[in-house]
Design a protein around this motif. Structure first.
Motif, PDB file in Angstrom:
ATOM      1  N   LEU A 173       0.897  -1.218   0.251  1.00  0.00           N
ATOM      2  CA  LEU A 173       0.062   0.094  -0.138  1.00  0.00           C
ATOM      3  C   LEU A 173       0.959   1.159  -0.018  1.00  0.00           C
ATOM      4  CD1 LEU A 173      -2.928  -1.150   2.660  1.00  0.00           C
ATOM      5  CD2 LEU A 173      -2.911  -0.622   0.025  1.00  0.00           C
ATOM      6  N   LEU A 174       1.895   1.077   0.625  1.00  0.00           N
ATOM      7  CA  LEU A 174       2.944   2.455   0.552  1.00  0.00           C
ATOM      8  C   LEU A 174       3.376   2.642  -0.873  1.00  0.00           C
ATOM      9  CD1 LEU A 174       4.515   4.482   2.329  1.00  0.00           C
ATOM     10  CD2 LEU A 174       6.168   2.711   2.731  1.00  0.00           C
ATOM     11  N   LEU A 175       3.907   1.643  -1.325  1.00  0.00           N
ATOM     12  CA  LEU A 175       4.387   1.741  -2.723  1.00  0.00           C
ATOM     13  C   LEU A 175       3.261   2.178  -3.682  1.00  0.00           C
ATOM     14  CD1 LEU A 175       6.627   1.003  -4.629  1.00  0.00           C
ATOM     15  CD2 LEU A 175       5.566  -1.079  -5.480  1.00  0.00           C
ATOM     16  N   GLY A 176       2.120   1.784  -3.411  1.00  0.00           N
ATOM     17  CA  GLY A 176       0.776   1.917  -4.339  1.00  0.00           C
ATOM     18  C   GLY A 176       0.525   3.788  -4.093  1.00  0.00           C
ATOM     19  N   TYR A 177       0.769   4.099  -2.771  1.00  0.00           N
ATOM     20  CA  TYR A 177       0.620   5.626  -2.649  1.00  0.00           C
ATOM     21  C   TYR A 177       1.476   6.299  -3.091  1.00  0.00           C
ATOM     22  CZ  TYR A 177      -0.198   9.586   0.090  1.00  0.00           C
ATOM     23  OH  TYR A 177      -0.464  11.209   0.401  1.00  0.00           O
ATOM     24  N   ALA A 178       2.683   5.845  -3.168  1.00  0.00           N
ATOM     25  CA  ALA A 178       3.906   6.606  -3.877  1.00  0.00           C
ATOM     26  C   ALA A 178       3.721   6.798  -5.168  1.00  0.00           C
ATOM     27  CB  ALA A 178       5.178   5.755  -3.433  1.00  0.00           C
ATOM     28  N   PHE A 179       3.185   5.588  -6.132  1.00  0.00           N
ATOM     29  CA  PHE A 179       3.105   5.676  -7.226  1.00  0.00           C
ATOM     30  C   PHE A 179       1.806   6.652  -7.792  1.00  0.00           C
ATOM     31  CE2 PHE A 179       6.474   2.943  -7.615  1.00  0.00           C
ATOM     32  CZ  PHE A 179       6.780   2.544  -9.074  1.00  0.00           C
ATOM     33  N   THR A 180       0.861   6.803  -6.963  1.00  0.00           N
ATOM     34  CA  THR A 180      -0.365   7.672  -7.141  1.00  0.00           C
ATOM     35  C   THR A 180       0.209   9.153  -7.356  1.00  0.00           C
ATOM     36  OG1 THR A 180      -0.657   7.809  -4.831  1.00  0.00           O
ATOM     37  CG2 THR A 180      -1.902   6.232  -6.136  1.00  0.00           C
ATOM     38  N   TRP A 181       1.384   9.448  -6.541  1.00  0.00           N
ATOM     39  CA  TRP A 181       1.879  10.902  -6.888  1.00  0.00           C
ATOM     40  C   TRP A 181       2.240  10.961  -8.223  1.00  0.00           C
ATOM     41  CZ3 TRP A 181       0.427  14.766  -4.259  1.00  0.00           C
ATOM     42  CH2 TRP A 181       0.002  14.866  -2.970  1.00  0.00           C
ATOM     43  N   ILE A 182       3.115   9.979  -8.547  1.00  0.00           N
ATOM     44  CA  ILE A 182       3.517  10.034 -10.083  1.00  0.00           C
ATOM     45  C   ILE A 182       2.525  10.109 -11.006  1.00  0.00           C
ATOM     46  CG2 ILE A 182       4.787   8.725 -11.996  1.00  0.00           C
ATOM     47  CD1 ILE A 182       6.423   7.196  -9.843  1.00  0.00           C
ATOM     48  N   GLY A 183       1.326   9.428 -10.645  1.00  0.00           N
ATOM     49  CA  GLY A 183      -0.077   9.657 -11.601  1.00  0.00           C
ATOM     50  C   GLY A 183      -0.408  11.123 -11.464  1.00  0.00           C
ATOM     51  N   ALA A 184      -0.258  11.756 -10.120  1.00  0.00           N
ATOM     52  CA  ALA A 184      -0.849  12.933  -9.991  1.00  0.00           C
ATOM     53  C   ALA A 184      -0.075  14.132 -10.924  1.00  0.00           C
ATOM     54  CB  ALA A 184      -0.796  13.467  -8.633  1.00  0.00           C
ATOM     55  N   LEU A 185       1.217  13.887 -11.024  1.00  0.00           N
ATOM     56  CA  LEU A 185       2.151  14.667 -11.595  1.00  0.00           C
ATOM     57  C   LEU A 185       1.946  14.458 -13.549  1.00  0.00           C
ATOM     58  CD1 LEU A 185       4.274  16.891 -12.047  1.00  0.00           C
ATOM     59  CD2 LEU A 185       5.958  14.801 -12.055  1.00  0.00           C
ATOM     60  N   ILE A 186       1.313  13.263 -13.749  1.00  0.00           N
ATOM     61  CA  ILE A 186       1.267  13.129 -15.018  1.00  0.00           C
ATOM     62  C   ILE A 186      -0.317  13.597 -15.339  1.00  0.00           C
ATOM     63  CG2 ILE A 186       0.605  11.297 -16.839  1.00  0.00           C
ATOM     64  CD1 ILE A 186       2.431   9.318 -15.283  1.00  0.00           C
ATOM     65  N   GLY A 187      -1.175  13.360 -14.308  1.00  0.00           N
ATOM     66  CA  GLY A 187      -2.593  13.995 -14.620  1.00  0.00           C
ATOM     67  C   GLY A 187      -2.471  15.541 -14.789  1.00  0.00           C
ATOM     68  N   LEU A 188      -1.498  16.263 -14.207  1.00  0.00           N
ATOM     69  CA  LEU A 188      -1.373  17.683 -14.108  1.00  0.00           C
ATOM     70  C   LEU A 188      -0.732  18.230 -15.526  1.00  0.00           C
ATOM     71  CD1 LEU A 188      -0.521  18.243 -10.415  1.00  0.00           C
ATOM     72  CD2 LEU A 188      -2.704  18.975 -11.644  1.00  0.00           C
ATOM     73  N   SER A 189       0.127  17.094 -15.960  1.00  0.00           N
ATOM     74  CA  SER A 189       0.982  17.513 -17.234  1.00  0.00           C
ATOM     75  C   SER A 189       0.216  17.320 -18.568  1.00  0.00           C
ATOM     76  CB  SER A 189       2.234  16.779 -16.933  1.00  0.00           C
ATOM     77  OG  SER A 189       2.821  17.113 -15.859  1.00  0.00           O
ATOM     78  N   VAL A 190      -0.953  16.860 -18.665  1.00  0.00           N
ATOM     79  CA  VAL A 190      -1.420  16.515 -20.088  1.00  0.00           C
ATOM     80  C   VAL A 190      -2.910  17.231 -20.030  1.00  0.00           C
ATOM     81  CG1 VAL A 190      -0.236  14.265 -20.188  1.00  0.00           C
ATOM     82  CG2 VAL A 190      -2.793  14.409 -19.039  1.00  0.00           C
ATOM     83  N   ARG A 191      -3.529  17.325 -21.185  1.00  0.00           N
ATOM     84  CA  ARG A 191      -4.617  17.984 -21.509  1.00  0.00           C
ATOM     85  C   ARG A 191      -5.834  17.216 -21.123  1.00  0.00           C
ATOM     86  NH1 ARG A 191      -3.012  21.630 -26.813  1.00  0.00           N
ATOM     87  NH2 ARG A 191      -0.832  22.522 -26.072  1.00  0.00           N
ATOM     88  N   THR A 192      -5.929  16.146 -21.766  1.00  0.00           N
ATOM     89  CA  THR A 192      -7.066  15.165 -21.302  1.00  0.00           C
ATOM     90  C   THR A 192      -6.810  14.177 -20.680  1.00  0.00           C
ATOM     91  OG1 THR A 192      -6.685  14.017 -23.524  1.00  0.00           O
ATOM     92  CG2 THR A 192      -7.603  15.967 -23.939  1.00  0.00           C
ATOM     93  N   PRO A 193      -8.087  13.565 -20.122  1.00  0.00           N
ATOM     94  CA  PRO A 193      -8.015  12.275 -19.343  1.00  0.00           C
ATOM     95  C   PRO A 193      -7.643  11.087 -20.201  1.00  0.00           C
ATOM     96  CG  PRO A 193     -10.078  13.278 -19.102  1.00  0.00           C
ATOM     97  CD  PRO A 193      -9.392  14.188 -19.955  1.00  0.00           C
ATOM     98  N   GLU A 194      -7.683  10.739 -21.662  1.00  0.00           N
ATOM     99  CA  GLU A 194      -7.385  10.076 -22.267  1.00  0.00           C
ATOM    100  C   GLU A 194      -6.028  10.073 -22.410  1.00  0.00           C
ATOM    101  OE1 GLU A 194     -11.360  11.165 -23.262  1.00  0.00           O
ATOM    102  OE2 GLU A 194      -9.754  12.170 -23.064  1.00  0.00           O
ATOM    103  N   ALA A 195      -5.253  11.190 -22.429  1.00  0.00           N
ATOM    104  CA  ALA A 195      -3.830  11.150 -22.571  1.00  0.00           C
ATOM    105  C   ALA A 195      -3.152  10.729 -21.283  1.00  0.00           C
ATOM    106  CB  ALA A 195      -3.408  12.547 -23.013  1.00  0.00           C
ATOM    107  N   ALA A 196      -3.944  10.983 -20.191  1.00  0.00           N
ATOM    108  CA  ALA A 196      -3.421  10.889 -18.967  1.00  0.00           C
ATOM    109  C   ALA A 196      -3.433   9.249 -18.537  1.00  0.00           C
ATOM    110  CB  ALA A 196      -4.427  11.517 -17.703  1.00  0.00           C
ATOM    111  N   THR A 197      -4.549   8.630 -19.135  1.00  0.00           N
ATOM    112  CA  THR A 197      -4.678   7.086 -18.884  1.00  0.00           C
ATOM    113  C   THR A 197      -3.538   6.352 -19.613  1.00  0.00           C
ATOM    114  OG1 THR A 197      -7.074   7.229 -18.700  1.00  0.00           O
ATOM    115  CG2 THR A 197      -6.109   5.211 -19.138  1.00  0.00           C
ATOM    116  N   SER A 198      -3.310   6.915 -20.842  1.00  0.00           N
ATOM    117  CA  SER A 198      -2.214   6.440 -21.754  1.00  0.00           C
ATOM    118  C   SER A 198      -0.853   6.793 -21.162  1.00  0.00           C
ATOM    119  CB  SER A 198      -2.136   6.777 -23.139  1.00  0.00           C
ATOM    120  OG  SER A 198      -3.221   6.557 -23.788  1.00  0.00           O
TER     121      SER A 198
END
Length: 288
Positions: A173-198
């Motif tokens: 769970l700690l690793l999963g929480y850490a990786f969600t912050w990588i996801g947060a940065l990706i989500g803030l860096s792209v323009r659409t949810p589709e691009a964020a998913t990819s």
């Protein structure tokens, strides 16, 4: 607009109260909002559960008889070897959901709405990652039940106890929480949810497969095994196998493989510190 009008508008804008208590309160409020949203869209949780269950079934029954672990091709041995890797892969793949969710909030203008409130700036992201952690807990619990049904057992290779098993799930769970912050940065860096998913999932394939999750790294070429041994994902998988008492990979001289629990903690904390800092900074710039 005149200078006086701009000054007046700034003076009327809500100011965050600041402080740790305020930040925690705001983060929990955002987390509650996201959990309520998840409960109203149950397919979000359902589809998140189906994928790892499919991996368990496919790897166990399709590849289990052809994989060698420590010189043994016994499907039961591979089954116990496999599950730590499947658990770790499941928590890391939650990154894509975090990225898509934050990108969707950005696209819908939710950031602007939160910006109009006197709340801690990092609370939006922290709340989102906490809500995703709760969803990961549910997925992991269901996956553990499925693993038991297909024959996975703790203590199959070395003695263990409930404390170690819970510690293994805590590391996951700690690793999963850490990786969600990588996801947060990706989500803030792209323009659409589709691009964020990819963008949130494509880089996870080399991370999870160039590791000890599904094969013994001793079967890799020397340079590739070196990469796999220092992969943060490999450390958490090796740590979980030791704590679960399941068979692991052949001995390696790499420090993360010799001390996988400590390596997992260090990698997870490093990822949280680095990517939370970058994500909050990106969020503040996006909210200007």
């Amino acid at each position: 607009m005149s200078t006086d009008t701009l000054a007046a508008s700034k003076s009327l804008a809500p100011v965050p109260k600041g402080g740790l208590v305020q930040s925690v309160t705001d983060s929990l409020t955002i987390a509650k909002r996201n959990l309520i949203r998840m409960s109203r869209i149950p397919e979000m949780i359902l589809f998140g559960i189906i994928q790892p269950v499919m991996f368990v079934v496919l790897f166990t029954y399709v590849f289990g008889g052809s994989m060698s672990v420590g010189g043994s091709t016994d499907p039961a041995v591979y089954k116990n070897f496999l599950m730590a890797g499947i658990f770790a892969q499941t928590v890391t793949f939650a990154t894509a959901g975090s990225a898509a969710g934050i990108a969707d909030d950005m696209q819908k203008g939710l950031v602007d709405r939160f910006r109009s409130l006197p709340m801690a700036r990092g609370a939006v992201l922290t709340g989102r990652t906490v809500a995703d952690l709760v969803q990961t807990c549910i997925t992991l619990a269901v996956l553990a039940a499925v693993a038991l049904l297909v024959g996975w057992r703790t203590g199959s290779h070395a003695p263990t106890h409930i404390g170690k098993v819970l510690a293994a799930f805590g590391l996951l769970l700690l690793l999963g929480y850490a990786f969600t912050w990588i996801g947060a940065l990706i989500g803030l860096s792209v323009r659409t949810p589709e691009a964020a998913t990819s963008g949130g999932i494509i880089w996870l394939f080399p991370v999870t497969f160039v590791s000890n999750a599904f094969v013994d790294t001793s079967m890799m070429t020397p340079w590739l095994r070196h990469v796999a041994d220092w992969n943060p994902f490999s450390a958490i998988v090796q740590a979980c196998r030791e704590l679960f008492g399941n068979p692991g990979v052949s001995p390696s001289t790499a420090w993360p493989m010799q001390h996988p629990v400590w390596a997992s903690l260090l990698w997870a904390l490093l990822i949280i510190v680095v990517f939370r800092t970058l994500a909050v900074r990106k969020y503040r710039k996006a909210a200007v």
